[in-house]
Design a protein around this motif. Structure first.
Motif, mmCIF file in Angstrom:
data_model
loop_
_atom_site.group_PDB
_atom_site.id
_atom_site.type_symbol
_atom_site.label_atom_id
_atom_site.label_comp_id
_atom_site.label_asym_id
_atom_site.label_seq_id
_atom_site.Cartn_x
_atom_site.Cartn_y
_atom_site.Cartn_z
ATOM 1 N N THR A 92 -45.930 17.021 -10.907
ATOM 2 C CA THR A 92 -46.622 15.736 -10.935
ATOM 3 C C THR A 92 -46.440 15.060 -12.284
ATOM 4 N N LEU A 93 -46.614 15.812 -13.367
ATOM 5 C CA LEU A 93 -46.386 15.255 -14.710
ATOM 6 C C LEU A 93 -44.949 14.757 -14.863
ATOM 7 N N THR A 94 -44.001 15.537 -14.364
ATOM 8 C CA THR A 94 -42.591 15.151 -14.453
ATOM 9 C C THR A 94 -42.322 13.907 -13.607
ATOM 10 N N SER A 95 -42.875 13.872 -12.416
ATOM 11 C CA SER A 95 -42.698 12.713 -11.541
ATOM 12 C C SER A 95 -43.287 11.449 -12.160
ATOM 13 N N ILE A 96 -44.455 11.579 -12.764
ATOM 14 C CA ILE A 96 -45.088 10.426 -13.422
ATOM 15 C C ILE A 96 -44.221 9.935 -14.571
ATOM 16 N N ILE A 102 -40.957 10.199 -14.923
ATOM 17 C CA ILE A 102 -39.765 9.536 -14.381
ATOM 18 C C ILE A 102 -40.134 8.177 -13.803
ATOM 19 N N ASP A 103 -41.277 8.107 -13.128
ATOM 20 C CA ASP A 103 -41.751 6.840 -12.564
ATOM 21 C C ASP A 103 -42.024 5.820 -13.669
ATOM 22 N N ARG A 104 -42.678 6.251 -14.740
ATOM 23 C CA ARG A 104 -42.949 5.354 -15.875
ATOM 24 C C ARG A 104 -41.653 4.904 -16.532
ATOM 25 N N TRP A 105 -40.708 5.843 -16.693
ATOM 26 C CA TRP A 105 -39.424 5.507 -17.302
ATOM 27 C C TRP A 105 -38.728 4.419 -16.486
ATOM 28 N N ALA A 147 -40.078 2.295 -14.380
ATOM 29 C CA ALA A 147 -40.831 1.035 -14.399
ATOM 30 C C ALA A 147 -40.671 0.294 -15.729
ATOM 31 N N ILE A 148 -40.610 1.013 -16.840
ATOM 32 C CA ILE A 148 -40.555 0.369 -18.152
ATOM 33 C C ILE A 148 -39.129 0.077 -18.592
ATOM 34 N N CYS A 149 -38.218 1.004 -18.362
ATOM 35 C CA CYS A 149 -36.842 0.817 -18.823
ATOM 36 C C CYS A 149 -35.976 0.014 -17.843
ATOM 37 N N HIS A 150 -36.352 -0.003 -16.583
ATOM 38 C CA HIS A 150 -35.607 -0.757 -15.558
ATOM 39 C C HIS A 150 -36.595 -1.535 -14.684
ATOM 40 N N PRO A 151 -37.358 -2.461 -15.273
ATOM 41 C CA PRO A 151 -38.429 -3.130 -14.516
ATOM 42 C C PRO A 151 -37.947 -3.984 -13.347
ATOM 43 N N LEU A 152 -36.751 -4.528 -13.435
ATOM 44 C CA LEU A 152 -36.277 -5.390 -12.348
ATOM 45 C C LEU A 152 -35.822 -4.584 -11.133
ATOM 46 N N LYS A 153 -35.451 -3.327 -11.335
ATOM 47 C CA LYS A 153 -35.015 -2.466 -10.232
ATOM 48 C C LYS A 153 -36.175 -1.672 -9.633
ATOM 49 N N PHE A 154 -37.277 -1.602 -10.345
ATOM 50 C CA PHE A 154 -38.400 -0.753 -9.946
ATOM 51 C C PHE A 154 -39.211 -1.398 -8.840
ATOM 52 N N LYS A 155 -39.444 -0.616 -7.785
ATOM 53 C CA LYS A 155 -40.295 -1.066 -6.686
ATOM 54 C C LYS A 155 -41.264 0.056 -6.365
ATOM 55 N N SER A 156 -42.490 -0.108 -6.768
ATOM 56 C CA SER A 156 -43.508 0.906 -6.494
ATOM 57 C C SER A 156 -44.140 0.610 -5.141
ATOM 58 N N THR A 157 -44.026 1.571 -4.243
ATOM 59 C CA THR A 157 -44.600 1.385 -2.914
ATOM 60 C C THR A 157 -45.462 2.588 -2.564
ATOM 61 N N THR A 158 -46.347 2.394 -1.641
ATOM 62 C CA THR A 158 -47.214 3.472 -1.177
ATOM 63 C C THR A 158 -46.396 4.561 -0.499
ATOM 64 N N SER A 159 -45.405 4.179 0.293
ATOM 65 C CA SER A 159 -44.594 5.182 0.992
ATOM 66 C C SER A 159 -43.782 6.011 0.006
ATOM 67 N N ARG A 160 -43.328 5.395 -1.068
ATOM 68 C CA ARG A 160 -42.586 6.130 -2.101
ATOM 69 C C ARG A 160 -43.496 7.154 -2.788
ATOM 70 N N ALA A 161 -44.707 6.759 -3.106
ATOM 71 C CA ALA A 161 -45.677 7.672 -3.727
ATOM 72 C C ALA A 161 -46.044 8.791 -2.762
ATOM 73 N N ARG A 162 -46.253 8.449 -1.512
ATOM 74 C CA ARG A 162 -46.603 9.442 -0.497
ATOM 75 C C ARG A 162 -45.464 10.461 -0.346
ATOM 76 N N THR A 163 -44.230 9.981 -0.316
ATOM 77 C CA THR A 163 -43.070 10.871 -0.208
ATOM 78 C C THR A 163 -42.989 11.811 -1.406
ATOM 79 N N ALA A 164 -43.208 11.285 -2.598
ATOM 80 C CA ALA A 164 -43.170 12.111 -3.809
ATOM 81 C C ALA A 164 -44.248 13.191 -3.760
ATOM 82 N N ILE A 165 -45.440 12.826 -3.326
ATOM 83 C CA ILE A 165 -46.541 13.798 -3.239
ATOM 84 C C ILE A 165 -46.222 14.895 -2.229
ATOM 85 N N ILE A 166 -45.684 14.511 -1.080
ATOM 86 C CA ILE A 166 -45.333 15.497 -0.049
ATOM 87 C C ILE A 166 -44.253 16.449 -0.562
#
Length: 185
Positions: A12-16, A18-21, A23-42
């Motif tokens: 979870t720490l590693t996933s967070i 990578i997700d932050r990286w 979102a911050i380093c490639h903000p125009l390519k980043f798309k945070s969605t509920t299904s993406r978060a759900r998939t990562a958790i599963i």
């Protein structure tokens, strides 16, 4: 379940990170969605549960004393060879400590570089300059507030960057003794 909870926490720490990286380093390519978060958790929980299978298969509860029959004096011991135990602990250290530490370090290093090096907020300087150009007598309250707002945001970014470094340092310090003891044992 100890291995599962540690694995899930580390992943979870590693996933967070990578997700932050992303979102911050490639903000125009980043798309945070509920299904993406759900998939990562599963995926994290499946890998966490799968990581416990070797221990589930080889650990057996053994009484540590001959005098008393008590569940409190029972310990789990591996039934496999010492060589297999060593290989397993080395693999676990690499997968649950070294690789996540490297991933988090690289991700947060790049995030810190982005947050620390930028002295202004994109588009914010142009807005302040536009207000200054339209100001009467060279002073504009809105432009002054814009500069103050920019400085506050830069301070907040740098504070966030320091917090990211603290997360990686704490991860390294807190998990190192556990993995060291497992390897030495």
């Amino acid at each position: 379940m100890q291995t599962v909870s540690v694995t899930v926490s580390v992943m979870t720490l590693t996933s967070i990170s990578i997700d932050r990286w992303y979102a911050i380093c490639h903000p125009l390519k980043f798309k945070s969605t509920t299904s993406r978060a759900r998939t990562a958790i599963i995926i994290i929980w499946i890998v966490g549960l799968a990581s416990d299978i070797p221990e589930l298969l080889v650990l057996e509860a053994i009484e540590k004393t001959k005098r008393f029959s008590s569940i409190y004096l029972t310990q789990c011991e591996a039934l496999w060879s010492q060589e297999s135990e060593t290989i397993y602990q080395i693999a676990k250290t690499i997968v649950l400590y070294i690789l996540p530490l490297l991933l988090m370090s690289v991700a947060y290093y790049q995030i810190v570089r982005v947050l620390w090096k930028s002295d202004n907020i994109p588009g914010h300087t142009e807005t302040v300059q536009m207000f200054n150009a339209n100001a009467y007598n060279g002073f504009n309250r809105t432009a002054t507030m814009g500069c103050t707002s920019t400085m506050a945001q830069i301070k907040a970014r740098r504070k966030a960057a320091k917090m990211l470094v603290a997360v990686v340092v704490m991860f390294a310090l807190c998990f190192f003794p556990v993995h060291l003891m497992n390897l030495l044992r």
